[in-house]
Design an enzyme around this catalytic site. Structure first.
Site, PDB file in Angstrom:
ATOM      1  N   GLY A  12       0.807  -1.213   0.000  1.00 28.29           N
ATOM      2  CA  GLY A  12       0.000   0.000   0.000  1.00 28.29           C
ATOM      3  C   GLY A  12       0.841   1.263   0.000  1.00 28.29           C
ATOM      4  O   GLY A  12       2.078   1.219   0.126  1.00 28.29           O
ATOM      5  N   ASP A  13       0.175   2.389  -0.205  1.00 29.85           N
ATOM      6  CA  ASP A  13       0.797   3.720  -0.168  1.00 29.85           C
ATOM      7  C   ASP A  13       1.891   3.898  -1.221  1.00 29.85           C
ATOM      8  O   ASP A  13       2.848   4.636  -1.016  1.00 29.85           O
ATOM      9  CB  ASP A  13       1.369   4.011   1.236  1.00 29.85           C
ATOM     10  CG  ASP A  13       0.303   3.926   2.302  1.00 29.85           C
ATOM     11  OD1 ASP A  13      -0.866   4.213   1.984  1.00 29.85           O
ATOM     12  OD2 ASP A  13       0.630   3.563   3.447  1.00 29.85           O
ATOM     13  N   LYS A  16      -0.748   5.575  -5.472  1.00 30.79           N
ATOM     14  CA  LYS A  16      -1.838   5.289  -6.425  1.00 30.79           C
ATOM     15  C   LYS A  16      -2.665   6.543  -6.722  1.00 30.79           C
ATOM     16  O   LYS A  16      -2.981   6.833  -7.869  1.00 30.79           O
ATOM     17  CB  LYS A  16      -2.758   4.183  -5.846  1.00 30.79           C
ATOM     18  CG  LYS A  16      -2.036   2.861  -5.631  1.00 30.79           C
ATOM     19  CD  LYS A  16      -2.920   1.822  -4.972  1.00 30.79           C
ATOM     20  CE  LYS A  16      -3.223   2.092  -3.523  1.00 30.79           C
ATOM     21  NZ  LYS A  16      -2.067   2.015  -2.616  1.00 30.79           N
ATOM     22  N   LYS A  18      -1.941   9.720  -6.558  1.00 31.06           N
ATOM     23  CA  LYS A  18      -1.231  10.678  -7.400  1.00 31.06           C
ATOM     24  C   LYS A  18      -1.263  10.244  -8.870  1.00 31.06           C
ATOM     25  O   LYS A  18      -1.550  11.045  -9.768  1.00 31.06           O
ATOM     26  CB  LYS A  18       0.235  10.823  -6.944  1.00 31.06           C
ATOM     27  CG  LYS A  18       1.000  11.726  -7.891  1.00 31.06           C
ATOM     28  CD  LYS A  18       2.492  11.680  -7.844  1.00 31.06           C
ATOM     29  CE  LYS A  18       2.991  12.081  -9.225  1.00 31.06           C
ATOM     30  NZ  LYS A  18       4.299  12.687  -9.270  1.00 31.06           N
ATOM     31  N   GLY A  40      -5.887   5.769   2.065  1.00 31.74           N
ATOM     32  CA  GLY A  40      -5.636   7.207   2.080  1.00 31.74           C
ATOM     33  C   GLY A  40      -4.843   7.519   0.828  1.00 31.74           C
ATOM     34  O   GLY A  40      -3.682   7.128   0.720  1.00 31.74           O
ATOM     35  N   HIS A  41      -5.482   8.114  -0.159  1.00 35.40           N
ATOM     36  CA  HIS A  41      -4.835   8.380  -1.440  1.00 35.40           C
ATOM     37  C   HIS A  41      -4.566   9.876  -1.561  1.00 35.40           C
ATOM     38  O   HIS A  41      -5.497  10.681  -1.555  1.00 35.40           O
ATOM     39  CB  HIS A  41      -5.712   7.876  -2.591  1.00 35.40           C
ATOM     40  CG  HIS A  41      -5.863   6.377  -2.601  1.00 35.40           C
ATOM     41  ND1 HIS A  41      -6.574   5.695  -3.540  1.00 35.40           N
ATOM     42  CD2 HIS A  41      -5.353   5.432  -1.761  1.00 35.40           C
ATOM     43  CE1 HIS A  41      -6.514   4.388  -3.285  1.00 35.40           C
ATOM     44  NE2 HIS A  41      -5.780   4.208  -2.205  1.00 35.40           N
ATOM     45  N   GLN A 224      -5.043  -0.237  -1.081  1.00 32.45           N
ATOM     46  CA  GLN A 224      -4.070  -1.116  -0.416  1.00 32.45           C
ATOM     47  C   GLN A 224      -3.033  -1.599  -1.448  1.00 32.45           C
ATOM     48  O   GLN A 224      -2.750  -0.868  -2.380  1.00 32.45           O
ATOM     49  CB  GLN A 224      -4.767  -2.298   0.287  1.00 32.45           C
ATOM     50  CG  GLN A 224      -5.584  -1.895   1.515  1.00 32.45           C
ATOM     51  CD  GLN A 224      -6.940  -1.307   1.209  1.00 32.45           C
ATOM     52  OE1 GLN A 224      -7.730  -1.908   0.521  1.00 32.45           O
ATOM     53  NE2 GLN A 224      -7.218  -0.141   1.735  1.00 32.45           N
ATOM     54  N   ARG A 305       5.379   4.812   8.936  1.00 32.15           N
ATOM     55  CA  ARG A 305       5.475   3.618   8.100  1.00 32.15           C
ATOM     56  C   ARG A 305       6.829   2.962   8.308  1.00 32.15           C
ATOM     57  O   ARG A 305       7.838   3.661   8.450  1.00 32.15           O
ATOM     58  CB  ARG A 305       5.310   3.983   6.618  1.00 32.15           C
ATOM     59  CG  ARG A 305       3.935   4.524   6.285  1.00 32.15           C
ATOM     60  CD  ARG A 305       3.821   4.855   4.790  1.00 32.15           C
ATOM     61  NE  ARG A 305       2.551   5.491   4.491  1.00 32.15           N
ATOM     62  CZ  ARG A 305       2.405   6.530   3.656  1.00 32.15           C
ATOM     63  NH1 ARG A 305       3.461   7.042   3.036  1.00 32.15           N
ATOM     64  NH2 ARG A 305       1.227   7.048   3.433  1.00 32.15           N
ATOM     65  N   SER A 412       7.865   8.709 -11.104  1.00 31.93           N
ATOM     66  CA  SER A 412       7.396   9.828 -10.282  1.00 31.93           C
ATOM     67  C   SER A 412       8.558  10.338  -9.445  1.00 31.93           C
ATOM     68  O   SER A 412       9.258   9.550  -8.801  1.00 31.93           O
ATOM     69  CB  SER A 412       6.240   9.337  -9.405  1.00 31.93           C
ATOM     70  OG  SER A 412       5.832  10.346  -8.524  1.00 31.93           O
TER      71      SER A 412
HETATM   72  P1  GDP Z   1      -1.564   5.724  -2.063  1.00 32.78           P
HETATM   73  O1  GDP Z   1      -2.296   5.196  -0.881  1.00 32.78           O
HETATM   74  O2  GDP Z   1      -0.967   4.631  -2.890  1.00 32.78           O
HETATM   75  O3  GDP Z   1      -2.367   6.682  -2.896  1.00 32.78           O
HETATM   76  O4  GDP Z   1      -0.317   6.551  -1.478  1.00 32.78           O
HETATM   77  P2  GDP Z   1      -0.353   7.578  -0.240  1.00 32.78           P
HETATM   78  O5  GDP Z   1      -0.991   8.836  -0.673  1.00 32.78           O
HETATM   79  O6  GDP Z   1      -0.883   6.922   0.975  1.00 32.78           O
HETATM   80  O7  GDP Z   1       1.184   7.744   0.023  1.00 32.78           O
HETATM   81  C1  GDP Z   1       2.063   8.204  -0.948  1.00 32.78           C
HETATM   82  C2  GDP Z   1       2.741   9.460  -0.395  1.00 32.78           C
HETATM   83  O8  GDP Z   1       3.857   9.772  -1.192  1.00 32.78           O
HETATM   84  C3  GDP Z   1       1.847  10.697  -0.446  1.00 32.78           C
HETATM   85  O9  GDP Z   1       2.203  11.551   0.587  1.00 32.78           O
HETATM   86  C4  GDP Z   1       2.193  11.288  -1.815  1.00 32.78           C
HETATM   87  O10 GDP Z   1       1.962  12.701  -1.846  1.00 32.78           O
HETATM   88  C5  GDP Z   1       3.662  11.016  -1.864  1.00 32.78           C
HETATM   89  N1  GDP Z   1       4.233  10.790  -3.208  1.00 32.78           N
HETATM   90  C6  GDP Z   1       3.676  10.167  -4.288  1.00 32.78           C
HETATM   91  N2  GDP Z   1       4.581  10.073  -5.285  1.00 32.78           N
HETATM   92  C7  GDP Z   1       5.725  10.634  -4.821  1.00 32.78           C
HETATM   93  C8  GDP Z   1       7.035  10.817  -5.373  1.00 32.78           C
HETATM   94  O11 GDP Z   1       7.340  10.413  -6.488  1.00 32.78           O
HETATM   95  N3  GDP Z   1       7.962  11.441  -4.571  1.00 32.78           N
HETATM   96  C9  GDP Z   1       7.668  11.865  -3.325  1.00 32.78           C
HETATM   97  N4  GDP Z   1       8.639  12.454  -2.622  1.00 32.78           N
HETATM   98  N5  GDP Z   1       6.455  11.717  -2.783  1.00 32.78           N
HETATM   99  C10 GDP Z   1       5.505  11.093  -3.508  1.00 32.78           C
HETATM  100  P1  IMO Z   2      -3.838   2.620   0.650  1.00 29.92           P
HETATM  101  O1  IMO Z   2      -5.002   2.429  -0.300  1.00 29.92           O
HETATM  102  C1  IMO Z   2      -1.239   0.875   3.666  1.00 29.92           C
HETATM  103  C2  IMO Z   2      -3.008  -2.100   6.355  1.00 29.92           C
HETATM  104  C3  IMO Z   2      -3.166  -1.709   7.802  1.00 29.92           C
HETATM  105  C4  IMO Z   2      -3.041  -3.084   8.449  1.00 29.92           C
HETATM  106  C5  IMO Z   2      -3.740  -3.994   7.459  1.00 29.92           C
HETATM  107  C6  IMO Z   2      -5.197  -4.270   7.804  1.00 29.92           C
HETATM  108  O2  IMO Z   2      -3.722   4.002   1.180  1.00 29.92           O
HETATM  109  O3  IMO Z   2      -2.577   2.096   0.055  1.00 29.92           O
HETATM  110  P2  IMO Z   2      -7.463  -2.864   7.786  1.00 29.92           P
HETATM  111  O4  IMO Z   2      -7.767  -1.465   8.216  1.00 29.92           O
HETATM  112  O5  IMO Z   2      -7.707  -3.114   6.350  1.00 29.92           O
HETATM  113  O6  IMO Z   2      -8.097  -3.872   8.677  1.00 29.92           O
HETATM  114  O7  IMO Z   2      -5.874  -3.045   8.026  1.00 29.92           O
HETATM  115  O8  IMO Z   2      -3.678  -3.335   6.214  1.00 29.92           O
HETATM  116  N1  IMO Z   2      -3.636  -1.148   5.399  1.00 29.92           N
HETATM  117  C7  IMO Z   2      -2.946  -0.303   4.626  1.00 29.92           C
HETATM  118  N2  IMO Z   2      -1.621  -0.037   4.575  1.00 29.92           N
HETATM  119  N3  IMO Z   2      -2.082   1.498   2.820  1.00 29.92           N
HETATM  120  C8  IMO Z   2      -3.401   1.226   2.842  1.00 29.92           C
HETATM  121  O9  IMO Z   2      -4.257   1.723   1.920  1.00 29.92           O
HETATM  122  C9  IMO Z   2      -3.891   0.318   3.809  1.00 29.92           C
HETATM  123  N4  IMO Z   2      -5.131  -0.143   4.118  1.00 29.92           N
HETATM  124  C10 IMO Z   2      -4.947  -1.051   5.090  1.00 29.92           C
HETATM  125  O10 IMO Z   2      -2.161  -0.825   8.206  1.00 29.92           O
HETATM  126  O11 IMO Z   2      -1.685  -3.466   8.492  1.00 29.92           O
HETATM  127 MG    MG Z   3      -2.308   5.450   1.200  1.00 29.05          MG
END
Ligand code: GDP
Ligand code: IMO
Ligand code: MG
Length: 424
Positions: A12-13, A16, A18, A40-41, A224, A305, A412
């Site tokens: 995850g994170d 996506k 962006k 959290g996107h 995720q 994280r 990116s």
């Molecule tokens: P998602 O859940 O996959 O949409 O990702 P999140 O938003 O949870 O986490 C990605 C984090 O990295 C966010 O704070 C974005 O603003 C940041 N981000 C995305 N792409 C880049 C990148 O290429 N460089 C940096 N420094 N930050 C990035």
């Molecule tokens: P995005 O879409 C990162 C993780 C939680 C936990 C496990 C189970 O932003 O990438 P849950 O709440 O589903 O019961 O949690 O999955 N988790 C994530 N980790 N990014 C996420 O979403 C996540 N959604 C759940 O931290 O380990």
């Molecule tokens: Mg996220």
């Protein structure tokens, strides 16, 4: 026409939100297909940052319809809060007719969140590290055939159905101990249900297939990551939905034959939030440096994280499971300033060298085997052309492409939508 899918290949994170925001001008519909407000996107543009939990990341593009699909679980309170925040910033997707919700999507009740918290606290040190948004209990009620769906909110006996489910939850909760007072949250929930009725409810399976018949383009947005998939992730440290391409089929009502491009996204390194195995984790200064440089704190919960080097056996597994056709690498800028970069190419488990994700990565944690590559020091934040990419980063990209067998099409180099390079 086919449905393209964009999904995370790690825990995850990966960025996506962006990348969906960057790609959405090419699509007439963006559709979330699983997960819920555990996601959290983050999107950044024009100096503003937005975090979306339930709403698809195509919401800022004028011509794009956003669908919350049947595979998603919805907390009406969170959804209302997201829309209120957008409204304060001058965006009103409901008034603009840009947001629709599947009738068959399941509802997260306040008592689902209590069940999540009760289950986690009972597990003590072995807890999943859930976001406590009620995801697991809601999917349990879905598969247990007890759940409430968005479409039920307009039925005359909705309140009776709601009460019946709450009574069941209370009886389970009483086994854990005293039931916390949730009257305030219940009031907010019921008010948000009324609000939910103002958003158009659709049969996502018909809408999606009608779009395809009309020759309109659709991008399915994963939440995720693959390693959190309920079937193939690091079970039991996973979420409760199928985060893989197959999840887009069941989560929207689209045939596997209608899946087009599968865009797999990964960080230039690796992170995980919550509990569970993480073979390449760096619980040291280097890990802390990655956390600080990458601002690796959860978009939903604010939790730090865990960080580590890129894990090729895990990525190869994710590429295979999803049928990835092209890759996006994010956060390459975060690796600027490392003299060397480590890449995990294999694992050692029980003295054996393996290059795949084994069944048991919990009781016998695989030990990562690394190859060391040269790092780069150039600041990447302002580069706009592939020709400006430092040679060592180009070599890193070529190395990963060779090992994964598919091209990295987007790179990116920062959180802003402008900080994205098309490589091929
Ligand atoms: P998602 O859940 O996959 O949409 O990702 P999140 O938003 O949870 O986490 C990605 C984090 O990295 C966010 O704070 C974005 O603003 C940041 N981000 C995305 N792409 C880049 C990148 O290429 N460089 C940096 N420094 N930050 C990035
Ligand atoms: P995005 O879409 C990162 C993780 C939680 C936990 C496990 C189970 O932003 O990438 P849950 O709440 O589903 O019961 O949690 O999955 N988790 C994530 N980790 N990014 C996420 O979403 C996540 N959604 C759940 O931290 O380990
Ligand atoms: Mg996220």
């Amino acid at each position: 026409m086919q449905v393209d899918v964009l999904l995370g290949l790690q825990w995850g994170d990966e960025g996506k939100g962006k990348i969906v925001d960057v790609l959405c001008p090419n699509y007439e519909m963006i559709a979330r297909f699983q997960g819920g407000p555990n996601a959290g996107h983050t999107l950044e543009f024009d100096g503003q940052k937005y975090v979306l939990n339930t709403i698809p990341s195509g919401i800022f593009n004028k011509g794009t319809l956003n669908l919350i699909g049947n595979g998603v679980v919805i907390d009406p309170i969170t959804l209302k809060r997201e829309l209120d925040t957008l409204k304060k910033n001058g965006f009103d997707p409901v008034a603009d007719g840009k947001l629709v919700i599947a009738r068959k999507a399941h509802l997260i009740l306040p008592t689902h969140q209590l069940l999540d918290a009760a289950s986690e606290s009972k597990m003590g040190a072995g807890k999943i590290g859930s976001t406590l948004k009620g995801i697991g209990p809601t999917y349990m009620d879905k598969t247990g055939r007890n759940g409430l769906r968005v479409g039920d909110t307009t039925l005359p006996d909705f309140m009776e159905r709601y009460q019946r489910l709450v009574e069941k939850h209370k009886s389970i909760l009483s086994h854990y101990g005293e039931i916390p007072d949730f009257s305030e949250r219940e009031q907010a929930f019921l008010a948000a249900i009324e609000f939910l009725k103002t958003i158009p409810h659709v049969d996502s399976e018909h809408l999606v297939n009608q779009y395809l018949r009309d020759g309109k383009s659709i991008l399915a947005e994963g939440a995720q990551g693959t390693l959190l998939d309920i079937d193939f992730g690091s079970y039991p440290f996973v979420t409760s939905s199928n985060t893989t391409t197959a999840g887009a089929c069941t989560g929207l009502g689209v045939s596997p034959a209608k899946i087009g491009r599968v865009i797999g996204i990964f960080k230039a390194y690796c992170t995980r939030v919550g509990g569970g195995p993480f073979p390449t984790e760096l619980a040291n200064e280097t890990g802390e440096k990655l956390r600080q440089l990458g601002h690796e704190f959860g978009a939903t919960t604010g939790r730090a994280r865990r960080t580590g080097w890129i894990d090729l056996p895990a990525l190869k597994y994710a590429v295979m499971l999803n049928g990835v056709t092209e890759l996006v690498m994010t956060k390459a800028d975060v690796l600027s300033g490392f003299d060397t970069i480590q890449v995990c190419t294999h694992y050692l488990q029980n003295g054996e060298k393996i290059d795949y994700m084994p069944y048991d990565i919990i009781s016998v944690p695989p030990e990562p085997v690394y190859e060391t590559l040269p790092g780069w020091h150039e600041n990447l934040c302002h580069i706009t052309e592939p020709g400006q990419i430092p040679q060592t980063l180009q070599d890193y990209i070529a190395y990963l492409e060779r090992h994964l067998g598919i091209p990295i099409r987007y790179l990116s180099v920062g959180p802003d939508r402008m900080q994205t390079l098309v490589l091929s």
